[in-house]
Scaffold this motif. Sequence first.
Motif, PDB file in Angstrom:
ATOM      1  N   GLU A 261       0.831  -1.200   0.000  1.00 55.06           N
ATOM      2  CA  GLU A 261       0.000   0.000   0.000  1.00 55.06           C
ATOM      3  C   GLU A 261       0.867   1.252   0.000  1.00 55.06           C
ATOM      4  OE1 GLU A 261      -3.512   2.154   2.695  1.00 55.06           O
ATOM      5  OE2 GLU A 261      -2.684   0.208   3.301  1.00 55.06           O
ATOM      6  N   GLN A 262       1.894   1.274   0.840  1.00 56.83           N
ATOM      7  CA  GLN A 262       2.773   2.428   0.885  1.00 56.83           C
ATOM      8  C   GLN A 262       3.549   2.575  -0.417  1.00 56.83           C
ATOM      9  OE1 GLN A 262       6.228   3.225   1.150  1.00 56.83           O
ATOM     10  NE2 GLN A 262       5.943   5.310   1.897  1.00 56.83           N
TER      11      GLN A 262
ATOM     12  N   ILE B 135      11.569  -3.209   8.742  1.00 60.86           N
ATOM     13  CA  ILE B 135      12.728  -3.547   7.910  1.00 60.86           C
ATOM     14  C   ILE B 135      12.228  -4.080   6.561  1.00 60.86           C
ATOM     15  CG2 ILE B 135      14.412  -3.850   9.747  1.00 60.86           C
ATOM     16  CD1 ILE B 135      13.923  -6.855   9.640  1.00 60.86           C
ATOM     17  N   GLN B 136      11.291  -3.320   5.962  1.00 61.61           N
ATOM     18  CA  GLN B 136      10.725  -3.727   4.680  1.00 61.61           C
ATOM     19  C   GLN B 136      11.754  -3.591   3.560  1.00 61.61           C
ATOM     20  OE1 GLN B 136       9.200  -1.428   6.699  1.00 61.61           O
ATOM     21  NE2 GLN B 136       7.018  -1.906   6.915  1.00 61.61           N
TER      22      GLN B 136
ATOM     23  N   GLU C  93       4.295   9.552   3.045  1.00 61.11           N
ATOM     24  CA  GLU C  93       5.265   9.841   4.095  1.00 61.11           C
ATOM     25  C   GLU C  93       4.674   9.616   5.485  1.00 61.11           C
ATOM     26  OE1 GLU C  93       8.798  11.053   3.898  1.00 61.11           O
ATOM     27  OE2 GLU C  93       8.186   9.759   2.247  1.00 61.11           O
ATOM     28  N   PHE C  94       3.469  10.113   5.704  1.00 58.39           N
ATOM     29  CA  PHE C  94       2.860   9.940   7.020  1.00 58.39           C
ATOM     30  C   PHE C  94       2.517   8.481   7.289  1.00 58.39           C
ATOM     31  CE2 PHE C  94       1.898  14.568   6.540  1.00 58.39           C
ATOM     32  CZ  PHE C  94       2.642  14.981   7.632  1.00 58.39           C
ATOM     33  N   MET C  95       2.176   7.755   6.255  1.00 58.94           N
ATOM     34  CA  MET C  95       1.945   6.322   6.427  1.00 58.94           C
ATOM     35  C   MET C  95       3.233   5.609   6.817  1.00 58.94           C
ATOM     36  SD  MET C  95       0.431   3.561   3.708  1.00 58.94           S
ATOM     37  CE  MET C  95       0.265   1.834   4.211  1.00 58.94           C
ATOM     38  N   LEU C  96       4.339   6.004   6.186  1.00 62.41           N
ATOM     39  CA  LEU C  96       5.629   5.380   6.473  1.00 62.41           C
ATOM     40  C   LEU C  96       6.018   5.571   7.934  1.00 62.41           C
ATOM     41  CD1 LEU C  96       8.045   3.830   5.362  1.00 62.41           C
ATOM     42  CD2 LEU C  96       9.037   5.996   4.637  1.00 62.41           C
TER      43      LEU C  96
ATOM     44  N   ARG D  48       3.750   5.781  -3.134  1.00 65.39           N
ATOM     45  CA  ARG D  48       5.004   6.369  -3.606  1.00 65.39           C
ATOM     46  C   ARG D  48       5.090   6.314  -5.133  1.00 65.39           C
ATOM     47  NH1 ARG D  48       8.457   9.699  -2.017  1.00 65.39           N
ATOM     48  NH2 ARG D  48      10.046   8.602  -3.218  1.00 65.39           N
ATOM     49  N   ASP D  49       4.704   5.184  -5.686  1.00 65.92           N
ATOM     50  CA  ASP D  49       4.724   5.025  -7.138  1.00 65.92           C
ATOM     51  C   ASP D  49       3.811   6.046  -7.809  1.00 65.92           C
ATOM     52  OD1 ASP D  49       5.313   3.492  -9.621  1.00 65.92           O
ATOM     53  OD2 ASP D  49       3.187   2.992  -9.500  1.00 65.92           O
TER      54      ASP D  49
END
Length: 351
Positions: free
Chosen positions: A181-182, A225-226, A216-219, A186-187
């Motif tokens: 999802e993150q 350690i993705q 960014e806020f989701m991250l 970004r993509d």
Amino acid sequence: MEIGGFFPYQPVGSEPNNYVEHTCPDPGDTAHLMSGRCAIYYCLRDLMLTDQKRVAYLPSYDCETVLGCFVKAGYEIHYYDFDKNLSPVFEEEMIPQISVLLVCGYYGYTTYDEDFVKKCKASGVSVIVDTTHTAFSPLPACPDADYIAVSLRKWMGVASGGLAIKRKGTFGVKPIPINKEQFALRDQALQSRETYEHTGNEDYNKEGNDVFWKAEFMLREIFDIQEGDEASLKTILHYPFRDAIRKRQENYRYLLEHLPERSDIRPVFPYLSDDICPMFFPFFVENRDALIKHLADRHIPPKVYWPVPPFVKVEDYPGAQYIYSHIMSVSCDERFNTDDMQKIVEAFENY
């Protein structure tokens, strides 16, 4: 089109750039992670396999996401202050108390005392170097580093830009799968930015920025350690960063030579040697909000790195407090040319 903003997707050639060896000539092991904070946390997770003391000495001027890795890992944290040249003010009496030291450069410049790092290393302290701000600087990272972590998303168009390097031996941990999802956010942000830079359509610029910050806020919430994606790693390993170094240096020097001198606005680094590749062009500004608005109104969106992290009691670190409240920067990267730098100069002249 604005002079600034995050990087879009960009075509790269097939020639390997040997970036990892450029950063660390003798890497023991390397991992590609979803982001820079994932890379730092990956190094920490490996270090925690042997570090029973778990006491960290960290910069009081840094990004919340970097410091948050040590909070997430459960480390006891002590901070060091800075002078107004962005040089750390280390306290040698801290060395026996700590088990890990984190150092980094700023805006392309390495400002920390390498002799202090050597003393830490000689005392058994593990050293992590965050090269996010010095990612393209021509000299390799600190030779006394046990780990090197970097985020390359401020240097090229990649959806996942984290690299973690262990100087000796192999990592004792393995990445977990990328957060789909993150990554999708970004993509989408990079695709919108790419369309904006090709068309100049501000709708795509707004869309890209909105999605970028959502990602960014989701991250901040889900980082661990993705691992990173294959396309981003291919870009990292083939990006023509040596050409980018030359262009960034040319743009930085142009600004140094042509910006008007003012007592209330001064460059943080009024020099540039060949062994430095600037990330941005940073200033100390007395009335920062007014200058930010002035530049943004002229399609020159400034950067402010960073807001004060919630983990830092900033009044205890007056040097860092000054930096947080006065620093800002403008872009001088390889997407832009002398004409663009002249527009920045004219905006400062009209302020």
